[in-house]
Write a protein that holds these residues in place. Structure first.
Motif, mmCIF file in Angstrom:
data_model
loop_
_atom_site.group_PDB
_atom_site.id
_atom_site.type_symbol
_atom_site.label_atom_id
_atom_site.label_comp_id
_atom_site.label_asym_id
_atom_site.label_seq_id
_atom_site.Cartn_x
_atom_site.Cartn_y
_atom_site.Cartn_z
ATOM 1 N N ARG A 125 -5.727 -7.895 1.639
ATOM 2 C CA ARG A 125 -4.263 -7.797 1.639
ATOM 3 C C ARG A 125 -3.796 -6.694 0.694
ATOM 4 N N GLY A 126 -4.454 -6.628 -0.463
ATOM 5 C CA GLY A 126 -4.061 -5.629 -1.453
ATOM 6 C C GLY A 126 -4.148 -4.232 -0.882
ATOM 7 N N ASN A 129 -1.317 -3.657 1.303
ATOM 8 C CA ASN A 129 -0.059 -3.545 0.604
ATOM 9 C C ASN A 129 1.085 -4.218 1.367
ATOM 10 N N THR A 133 5.694 -12.324 -1.060
ATOM 11 C CA THR A 133 5.199 -13.127 -2.178
ATOM 12 C C THR A 133 3.677 -13.155 -2.160
ATOM 13 N N ARG A 134 3.087 -13.851 -3.141
ATOM 14 C CA ARG A 134 1.636 -13.867 -3.265
ATOM 15 C C ARG A 134 1.108 -15.301 -3.252
ATOM 16 N N SER B 288 8.629 -11.307 -5.182
ATOM 17 C CA SER B 288 8.043 -10.711 -3.991
ATOM 18 C C SER B 288 8.145 -9.190 -4.058
ATOM 19 N N THR B 289 7.172 -8.526 -3.497
ATOM 20 C CA THR B 289 7.206 -7.069 -3.456
ATOM 21 C C THR B 289 8.008 -6.634 -2.243
ATOM 22 N N ASN B 315 -4.444 -3.694 -5.181
ATOM 23 C CA ASN B 315 -3.474 -4.776 -5.272
ATOM 24 C C ASN B 315 -2.153 -4.224 -5.784
ATOM 25 N N PHE B 317 1.905 -5.532 -7.191
ATOM 26 C CA PHE B 317 2.723 -6.677 -7.572
ATOM 27 C C PHE B 317 4.047 -6.195 -8.119
ATOM 28 N N ASP B 436 -6.745 -18.403 -9.956
ATOM 29 C CA ASP B 436 -6.102 -17.357 -10.754
ATOM 30 C C ASP B 436 -6.495 -17.479 -12.223
ATOM 31 N N GLN B 450 -11.079 -8.057 -3.504
ATOM 32 C CA GLN B 450 -10.053 -9.076 -3.739
ATOM 33 C C GLN B 450 -10.521 -10.489 -3.379
ATOM 34 N N LYS B 475 -4.962 -22.007 -5.983
ATOM 35 C CA LYS B 475 -4.884 -20.631 -6.444
ATOM 36 C C LYS B 475 -4.153 -20.581 -7.777
#
Lengths: 419, 495
Positions: A125-126, A129, A133-134, B288-289, B315, B317, B436, B450, B475
């Motif tokens: 996913r990273g 991009n 949300t995560r 959220s991005t 990744n 964020f 995490d 990842q 997570k």
């Protein structure tokens, strides 16, 4: 066998590594070791419980574990020494290997030759991009495959799959059979990324909706995935405003490409092909570092395991020869270059002295084409697709037609007739 | 439901809360820290950049700002703190890039101001900032866009890992006697004459002082006690981590005021982000991005370092900062006793949170003392924390020795970051409860794949160490399970 006496060390015990190790042994190398990070030989074949393996190599329709088992038995029978639960953490230009395991701790040795067979990893996913949300519940298709087929878990109940690679489509079917509901398979391109047989057998037969020219534009949910938004894309693959729709789901699987796992190769100073992501090799599958060979998905991503086995046998045989002769072989001197509608070709160089099989992929799907290898050969093909690897045999006889001093051969894929 | 009593209650397990807890543990005081999440530093601390010391750019703040004082006072504290806590800090220096002659004015002003403030507000151990010319810039940073004519060099800038620092602070605070309660969310506060009664999901807590270090929830918590004498605005930006293979592209943190920054990280990756700017973006608690910000950030990063490419992103964020009221100086922080509620102390640092935290913690001791708390030194205070073993950083000999002691260090679980089972077990022993939690302590899953390969393996180890089924491994706590069903469970439910 002492590690100091190793002739050929194979890194990775998936289909590529096993085929290479067996062949190296058969070609006369006495001490062959196969180094594997997992607990057992076989690599990803264990989690590929579907069929379709071995149609070309064995002329039989086998499952992944069945295909793997035949090689595992042969590894044991031929006397290849497996070093399991052993992670290679270092590789140098002069072929020193550094590895760790729980038995011997940190080990170093220098085999006479090496075959790289580390396979590939999935794009995450990273790397894509994807905005949003995560949450938990975003997995690559291969990781999900391991959970379902090996570990005994089902990640979720309502699934959306981004990308139509083979593992993605196979997981669409697998999860349906496990009682989950696949809401959609979303593919950014106008055509699927995997094999036609998988589109038919995994999607159409199970009435799973396929959205071509669509992509996931947002992931929703704080703790666990709650929904994803998908949108249609334009010709440049950018989402078209106003076409968004949100699909409720608890899991997003990604099947968006595989990347050859070449960190060790880079450490050893091996030059990579920017298109394949694998090493630059000659027809013997020797990399730019003398005595280091490569085969299978670490070199370029294949769609059929049968080809992985064949290619790696070649690498294994070459590595054995190198170990026995102990003299550096020159890389081929004629470059093979991708021309019209060709994305890549492996090997990238040849000597012009031996029979060679060119493995290649096209950039765009096309029908009624002609593959032109310089001016020494042409071959007509009814249809080509980026997802289906092409193999063109170039016999040594044909290569004799090359003019003396030829440095480069361009391979084109042209539309036939042009009328 | 339990009921506990404590002298000082710290709400929030981010960088501010844990730094304060650790500072308080130097004294004989009954202190409790509550954090609503399952782990430390998972709110806005996680959203901060890796930059540890804000130097020249904070010279733009007015000297009378509380924030400026904290930043400058914090600068010399960070290195010794990291040393005591045994976590890496790397001084890399920063380069504020200059585009043209007109752009020289700002750096010149900064240098003048620096000289004026040095010894007055800026501690003497802070090294001077200086201008460097085009040739020096080229030789230091050959991969930089050639358009820049020079830079303002600040040698004080360092990087570390903010979440690791937070976790280390919490570990050390706990080791020195601070009571730490995770998954404990404050639901209500009632103020008595000289105590507070705090209701949480885990029972009630009676305390004399409340330190509000709730990060982005600081306003919400203050409201519960009617102590919200400030206005805060969340500002969102975008940050991305790039593959280690291009980690050497840049040696210093490079930035311009309009382009954001590109910087190496402490772990050897490359990192870029756009400066949050003053645009009031984002809703509170929305991490959220966003595609627009992502595109803008990439464009800016490429203007600084043209070889930065989207294909190397592993990744991304959100960068998230809670700023004070824009009208009264958005850079200002909110550290001090509430105007309305005695013994209710707010600790919101805003920008630049991480590097000001040690100074905030010291100041908190003064504030508490001034407000009647008697603080006697704790003779048993141990400032040192044992480092987490980092297998990948060891020499061959050290690796051999460690594996001989504990064979689990010979089992590499994460290929990308070379993380062993031994490290994961140690992370769980030290308090990791989630995927995490393990990832932020010893990095499995932080690399280029990842967690594609190590995810199932880490899940298995975590489940085994915690003594729970794999379907209960999360997570990040709550409902964030990656595996919801066992095989055949869904089929059986359908029958």
């Amino acid at each position: 066998m002492k590690l100091q006496d190793v002739d050929v060390a194979v890194i990775g015990a998936g289909p590529a590594g096993m085929a290479a190790a067996i062949k190296a042994k058969e070609a006369g190398a006495e001490n062959v070791v196969i180094m594997e990070r997992a607990e057992e030989l076989g690599g990803l074949l264990h989690q590929c419980v579907h069929n379709g393996f071995g149609l070309l190599y064995f002329n039989q329709d086998l499952t992944g574990p069945e295909y793997g088992h035949r090689f595992i038995e042969k590894v044991m029978d031929t006397g290849v020494k497996p070093l399991l639960e052993t992670m290679v953490v270092r590789l140098t230009e002069d072929r020193q290997i550094g590895a760790v395991n729980i038995r011997e701790g940190y080990i170093t040795f220098k085999p006479k030759s090496i075959v790289l067979a580390m396979g590939c990893r999935e794009r995450s996913r990273g790397a894509l991009n994807i905005p949003g949300t995560r949450p938990a519940g975003v997995l690559t298709a291969g990781t999900a495959q391991r959970y379902v087929n090996v570990e005994g878990f089902v990640p979720g109940k309502k699934i959306v799959i981004l990308g139509s690679g083979d593992i993605g489509m196979i997981m669409a079917r697998r999860l349906t059979l496990e009682g989950a509901h696949v809401e959609a398979v979303v593919e950014i391109l106008p055509y699927i990324g995997g094999l036609i047989r998988n589109e038919v057998q995994c999607l159409h037969d199970f009435e799973i909706p396929l959205f071509l020219e669509h992509t996931v534009t947002r992931i929703h949910g704080e703790e666990r995935v709650r929904a994803v938004t998908i949108a249609k894309v334009d010709g440049r693959r950018n989402p078209i405003a106003g076409t968004e729709r949100t699909i409720a789901c608890d899991t997003l699987l990604l099947s968006v490409g595989l990347i050859p796992e070449n960190e060790l190769s880079v450490m050893a100073g091996i030059r990579l092909d920017p298109v394949t992501g694998g090493a630059l090799v000659d027809e013997m599958r020797q990399t730019t570092v003398s005595g280091v060979f490569a085969g299978g998905n670490v070199l370029h991503v294949h769609d059929l395991v049968d080809n992985v086995s064949w290619e790696s046998e070649l690498a294994g045989e070459s590595a054995a020869k190198f170990a026995l002769e102990e003299k550096p072989q020159k890389q081929g001197e004629i470059s093979i270059k991708a021309g019209t509608n060709i994305r890549y070709i492996v090997p990238q160089t040849i000597s012009g002295q031996r029979d060679v099989t060119l493995y290649m992929r096209v950039t765009e799907p096309e029908e009624m084409v002609r593959i032109k290898v310089g001016d020494i050969m042409t071959k007509g093909i009814r249809a080509v697709k980026p997802s289906e690897m092409l193999k063109i045999e170039l016999p040594a006889e044909t290569l004799k037609k090359l003019k003396d001093g030829t440095k480069e051969i361009i391979v084109d894929c042209e539309k036939r007739g042009g009328k | 439901m339990s009921q506990i009593e404590t002298e000082v209650l710290i709400v929030g397990g981010g960088i501010a809360g844990t730094a304060i807890a650790r500072e308080l543990s130097r004294y004989k005081v009954d202190a409790t820290l509550v954090e609503k999440g399952v782990d430390f530093g998972q709110g806005i601390t996680k959203c901060s950049s890796t930059m540890m010391c804000q130097g020249s750019n904070t010279l733009e703040f007015r000297s009378e700002y509380h924030n400026s004082r904290l930043v400058w006072a914090g600068m010399p504290l960070m290195a010794p703190l990291c040393q005591e806590l045994n976590i890496p800090l790397k001084r890399i220096g920063s380069l504020e890039l200059i585009k043209n002659q007109a752009g020289m004015r700002r750096p010149e002003k900064m240098i003048r101001r620096f000289n004026e403030y040095r010894g007055k507000y800026i501690p003497p151990e802070v090294e001077p900032i200086q201008l460097i010319d085009r040739e020096t810039l080229r030789s230091w940073e050959p991969n930089l866009n050639k358009q820049f004519i020079g830079a303002l060099y600040d040698p004080n800038i360092a990087v570390n890992d903010p979440v690791r620092l937070t976790i280390a602070l919490a570990e050390n605070a706990r080791q020195n006697g601070v009571n730490i309660l995770l998954e404990t969310e404050v639901l209500g506060i009632s103020a008595g004459i000289d105590t507070f009664d705090v209701q949480t999901n885990n029972g009630s807590i009676r305390c004399r002082y409340i330190i509000n270090a709730a990060g982005e929830y600081i306003g919400k918590l203050a409201q519960m006690a009617n102590a919200d004498d400030f206005a805060l605005y969340p500002v969102k930006s975008y940050q991305a981590v790039l593959d280690k293979k291009i980690g050497g592209l840049i040696n210093h943190m490079v930035f311009t005021t309009e382009n954001g920054m590109v910087s190496p990280t402490i772990h050897g990756n490359l990192f870029f982000g756009i400066s949050p700017g003053t645009q009031r973006l984002g809703k509170a608690h929305d991490h959220s991005t966003d595609q627009k910000l992502a595109d803008a950030a990439m464009k800016h990063a490429q203007e600084l370092v043209p070889d930065v490419s989207a294909k190397d992103i592993i990744n991304s964020f959100v960068g998230f900062i809670v700023f004070r009221n824009f009208e009264i100086g958005w850079h200002e922080c909110t550290v001090g006793v509430s105007r309305w509620v005695p013994r209710f102390i707010n600790a919101s640092i805003g920008f630049p949170g991480i590097c000001a935290a040690p100074a905030v913690a010291k100041e908190m001791v003064e504030i508490l003392t001034k407000n009647g708390l008697r603080l006697e030194e704790n003779p048993e205070f141990n400032p040192y924390r044992e480092a987490m073993p980092d297998f990948s950083e060891l020499s061959d000999e050290e690796k051999k020795k460690l594996i001989a002691q504990d064979p689990r260090y010979g089992h590499v679980v994460c290929r990308c970051e070379t993380v062993t089972e031994g490290e994961i077990v140690e992370a769980v022993k030290r308090g990791a409860r989630t995927l995490d939690g393990v990832k932020f302590r010893c990095r499995p899953g932080m690399g280029r794949c990842q967690g594609g390969f190590c995810g199932p393996r880490v899940t298995k180890i975590l489940a085994r160490e915690l003594g729970v089924p794999e379907t209960e491994v999360t997570k990040k706590g709550g409902e964030s399970r990656n595996l919801i069903y066992k095989s055949k469970e869904l089929l059986e439910a359908q029958q």
